[in-house]
Design an enzyme around this catalytic site. Structure first.
Site, mmCIF file in Angstrom:
data_model
loop_
_atom_site.group_PDB
_atom_site.id
_atom_site.type_symbol
_atom_site.label_atom_id
_atom_site.label_comp_id
_atom_site.label_asym_id
_atom_site.label_seq_id
_atom_site.Cartn_x
_atom_site.Cartn_y
_atom_site.Cartn_z
ATOM 1 N N PRO A 12 0.858 -1.355 0.144
ATOM 2 C CA PRO A 12 0.003 0.061 -0.100
ATOM 3 C C PRO A 12 0.651 1.273 -0.049
ATOM 4 C CG PRO A 12 0.275 -1.050 2.265
ATOM 5 C CD PRO A 12 0.713 -1.712 1.259
ATOM 6 N N ASP A 35 2.927 1.769 -11.923
ATOM 7 C CA ASP A 35 1.978 2.642 -11.875
ATOM 8 C C ASP A 35 2.104 3.411 -10.544
ATOM 9 O OD1 ASP A 35 -0.706 0.270 -11.738
ATOM 10 O OD2 ASP A 35 0.468 1.020 -10.417
ATOM 11 N N LYS A 57 -1.632 5.561 -13.694
ATOM 12 C CA LYS A 57 -2.760 6.130 -14.109
ATOM 13 C C LYS A 57 -3.579 7.021 -13.028
ATOM 14 C CE LYS A 57 -4.105 1.383 -14.147
ATOM 15 N NZ LYS A 57 -4.957 0.194 -14.803
ATOM 16 N N GLY A 88 0.171 -1.383 -7.216
ATOM 17 C CA GLY A 88 -0.011 -1.027 -5.877
ATOM 18 C C GLY A 88 -0.852 -1.992 -4.997
ATOM 19 N N GLY A 89 -0.656 -2.153 -3.824
ATOM 20 C CA GLY A 89 -1.361 -3.228 -3.180
ATOM 21 C C GLY A 89 -1.257 -4.456 -3.518
ATOM 22 N N ASP A 90 -2.392 -5.347 -3.728
ATOM 23 C CA ASP A 90 -2.442 -6.680 -4.327
ATOM 24 C C ASP A 90 -2.782 -6.659 -5.797
ATOM 25 O OD1 ASP A 90 -2.677 -9.682 -3.633
ATOM 26 O OD2 ASP A 90 -4.084 -9.237 -4.852
ATOM 27 N N THR A 118 -2.564 -5.835 0.703
ATOM 28 C CA THR A 118 -3.739 -4.817 -0.084
ATOM 29 C C THR A 118 -3.909 -3.766 0.945
ATOM 30 O OG1 THR A 118 -5.951 -4.824 -0.966
ATOM 31 C CG2 THR A 118 -5.570 -6.223 0.755
ATOM 32 N N MET A 171 -11.384 3.274 -3.900
ATOM 33 C CA MET A 171 -11.600 4.127 -5.079
ATOM 34 C C MET A 171 -12.841 4.973 -4.826
ATOM 35 S SD MET A 171 -10.539 1.788 -8.531
ATOM 36 C CE MET A 171 -11.194 0.316 -7.861
ATOM 37 N N GLY A 200 -2.529 6.001 3.303
ATOM 38 C CA GLY A 200 -2.588 5.099 4.265
ATOM 39 C C GLY A 200 -1.290 4.442 4.261
HETATM 40 N N1 SAH Z 1 -4.640 -3.450 -5.702
HETATM 41 C C1 SAH Z 1 -4.851 -2.122 -4.841
HETATM 42 C C2 SAH Z 1 -6.162 -1.086 -5.089
HETATM 43 C C3 SAH Z 1 -6.230 -0.850 -6.396
HETATM 44 S S1 SAH Z 1 -7.430 0.347 -6.424
HETATM 45 C C4 SAH Z 1 -4.744 -2.593 -3.457
HETATM 46 O O1 SAH Z 1 -4.991 -3.896 -3.425
HETATM 47 O O2 SAH Z 1 -4.566 -1.830 -2.465
HETATM 48 C C5 SAH Z 1 -6.764 1.827 -5.906
HETATM 49 C C6 SAH Z 1 -7.474 2.289 -4.559
HETATM 50 O O3 SAH Z 1 -6.798 1.593 -3.567
HETATM 51 C C7 SAH Z 1 -7.319 3.670 -4.440
HETATM 52 O O4 SAH Z 1 -8.306 4.636 -5.050
HETATM 53 C C8 SAH Z 1 -7.746 3.633 -2.764
HETATM 54 O O5 SAH Z 1 -8.848 3.540 -2.406
HETATM 55 C C9 SAH Z 1 -6.885 2.307 -2.267
HETATM 56 N N2 SAH Z 1 -5.516 2.747 -1.946
HETATM 57 C C10 SAH Z 1 -4.383 2.195 -2.411
HETATM 58 N N3 SAH Z 1 -3.278 2.378 -1.778
HETATM 59 C C11 SAH Z 1 -3.894 3.407 -0.722
HETATM 60 C C12 SAH Z 1 -3.189 4.059 0.355
HETATM 61 N N4 SAH Z 1 -1.824 3.983 0.540
HETATM 62 N N5 SAH Z 1 -4.061 4.601 1.274
HETATM 63 C C13 SAH Z 1 -5.482 4.633 1.067
HETATM 64 N N6 SAH Z 1 -5.863 4.067 -0.122
HETATM 65 C C14 SAH Z 1 -5.318 3.530 -0.874
#
Ligand code: SAH
Length: 491
Positions: A12, A35, A57, A88-90, A118, A171, A200
């Site tokens: 994250p 990205d 994006k 980002g995230g998972d 995630t 999102m 976060g």
């Molecule tokens: N694959 C990602 C999510 C992608 S969609 C995951 O698993 O986290 C992108 C959304 O993820 C953002 O609009 C937001 O809602 C959330 N997000 C990703 N990183 C974040 C962060 N550091 N703090 C808060 N929300 C985050």
């Protein structure tokens, strides 16, 4: 031969939340397609020779359309490259990871998936919200709050309300008022605790804790922007009690670390663990002298000396490299006494099975010089070409013969100052671990205003150098990284 593609979840934002497997994939990558949500500290793991392709994006204006991203991955793999798709995230959590695999699978390209941490789970954790605390709920629902441009949200709010579980919306920032209204219309009580957490797990994390009815207004007041997640459920009321991240001693503090790139790792990492927003800004680099006739000569006549002195941890490495090249080993030092400026240098000697006979109480050249003021015999100094004068001065004054052998040069890195120039507008902490880092820092900025810098200096000589440039300073009690950390915490 086809290459392969590894979809890697970068986590994250906090670089420490990248998985070990993700890190390995990055370190071996030839092409990295990434990205916007990936942090600089993770990008720094990518080998410099790897090709970087930014397909970042922003919601609503996609830089690179999805089918083009899929095509890039395919083309690079067809070229035989080891490709990492860093997300980002998972990668499968609202990450379109599945779509990216389809084309690869159709073309028989080998692929792997490295799951990531995630944001849906980790951001609440960093905001002190245990998403499935047993006293409050028995399920968790992760929902996208993203609607195609102009379209309505397709969320079954009634169904969500009936679950009684914790709801996490990704999102969802631009749709926040619609989401909250949808839940209220579906009969959820207006007093239901709710939260929005922006950026976060990052040092700039901000959170707004409120009720379902009030959250949109409060989030608007705080100007909450994407990326942020929305959490709705009773568990949000625990957020203040479990607020470990916001309470870290350096939370949100901007710190610039000027150490050489190869040695900044631990200091930067430790500052990050305490919540600081660290900008790595390596200002100097040490370059071993090669060839080094003075050192070779000294090594050829080691029996002349009675003391061998090292003033930094890199000294022993260079010395023993040369000793080895001369066909000798540690036995050649049998008659010598060893001095080290501080514990790190002493442990560098310990790597070669040697124990320092002398480490001064205060770890700087002045104190080392004091401690050596009465030694017998000739001293061999193995150190930087432009070292401090304290040692030569005291030896000359006391009639102690010595050879000052330049083993390495300290060169300025001249890093790109852009990120630091931005930080200089506000009060900012800058760590200095030697006088040369001070000079390198000031030089790199080409006369920019440094009046808001607070120099966190490892010792008196470093602090004196910073003061010459008008930088306000605090100085570590002992010249160690541990002590410097303590000093920064107290600022
Ligand atoms: N694959 C990602 C999510 C992608 S969609 C995951 O698993 O986290 C992108 C959304 O993820 C953002 O609009 C937001 O809602 C959330 N997000 C990703 N990183 C974040 C962060 N550091 N703090 C808060 N929300 C985050």
């Amino acid at each position: 031969m086809y290459g392969n593609v590894i979809l890697v979840g970068a986590g994250p934002g906090d670089p420490g939340l990248l998985t070990q497997k993700g890190r390995q994939a990055l370190e071996q990558a030839q092409v990295v397609v990434f990205d916007r949500l990936v942090s600089p500290a993770i990008m720094a793991l990518i080998p410099p020779q790897a090709e970087l392709i930014d397909v970042g994006k922003e919601s609503s204006h996609h830089l690179v359309p999805q089918d083009q991203i899929n095509q890039i991955l395919l083309n690079k793999a067809l070229e035989g490259k080891r490709v990492v798709r860093l997300k980002g995230g998972d990668p499968f959590m609202f990450g379109r990871g599945g779509e990216e695999l389809e084309l690869l699978q159709e073309h028989g390209i080998p692929f792997q998936v490295v799951p990531g941490v995630t944001s849906a789970l980790s951001v609440p954790a960093y905001a002190g919200i245990p998403v499935t605390h047993r006293d409050f709920c028995s399920s968790l629902h992760i929902v996208t709050g993203h609607a195609k441009a102009g379209a309505e949200l397709h969320i079954d709010f009634e169904a969500l309300r009936r679950t009684g579980g914790t709801l996490v919306f990704l999102m969802g920032v631009s749709a926040l008022p619609k989401i909250c209204q949808g839940l209220l219309d579906a009969g959820m009580e207006p007093e239901m605790p709710a939260a929005v957490v922006e950026r976060g797990t990052l040092p700039k994390q901000r959170k707004v804790i409120s009720t379902l009815a009030e959250l949109p207004r409060k989030a608007a007041e705080e100007k909450i922007k994407s990326p942020a997640i929305i959490i709705v459920g009773k568990v949000c009321q625990l957020s203040d009690r479990f607020d470990w991240f916001d309470n870290l001693p350096l939370k949100g503090k901007e710190v610039v670390v000027t150490r050489p790139a190869d040695r900044s790792g631990t200091l930067s990492e430790r500052l990050r663990q305490l919540g600081a927003n660290v900008t790595d800004y390596p200002c100097i680099r040490t370059v071993p002298r090669d060839p080094s006739p003075e050192l070779e000569q000294a090594i050829a006549s080691l029996e002349r000396f009675s003391w061998l002195v090292f003033t930094s941890p890199i000294g022993p490495d260079i010395f023993f490299g040369r000793l080895n090249a001369a066909g000798k080993d540690a036995r050649a030092l049998a008659g010598l006494k060893l001095a080290a400026i501080g514990p790190k240098t002493a442990s560098a000697l310990a790597q070669y099975g040697l124990k320092a006979d002398l480490v001064p109480d205060t770890y700087d050249s002045a104190h080392l010089a004091q401690a050596m003021a009465q030694v017998d015999g000739e001293v061999l100094l193995c150190r930087a070409s432009k070292g401090s004068n304290a040692l030569p001065e005291i030896f000359s004054k006391n009639g102690i013969p010595f050879s000052d052998v330049p083993c390495y040069d300290t060169v300025y890195e001249n890093p790109d100052p852009t990120p630091v120039l931005e930080l200089l507008k506000e009060p900012v902490l800058v760590t200095f671990t030697s006088a040369s880092t001070v000079r390198g820092f000031v030089e790199s900025l080409h006369g920019a205003d440094i009046s808001k810098v607070l120099g966190c200096c490892i010792g008196d000589q470093t602090a004196a150098e910073a003061k010459k440039y008008g930088i306000s300073v605090v100085t570590a009690r002992e010249a160690t990284i541990e002590s410097l950390m303590e000093c920064i915490k107290e600022v």
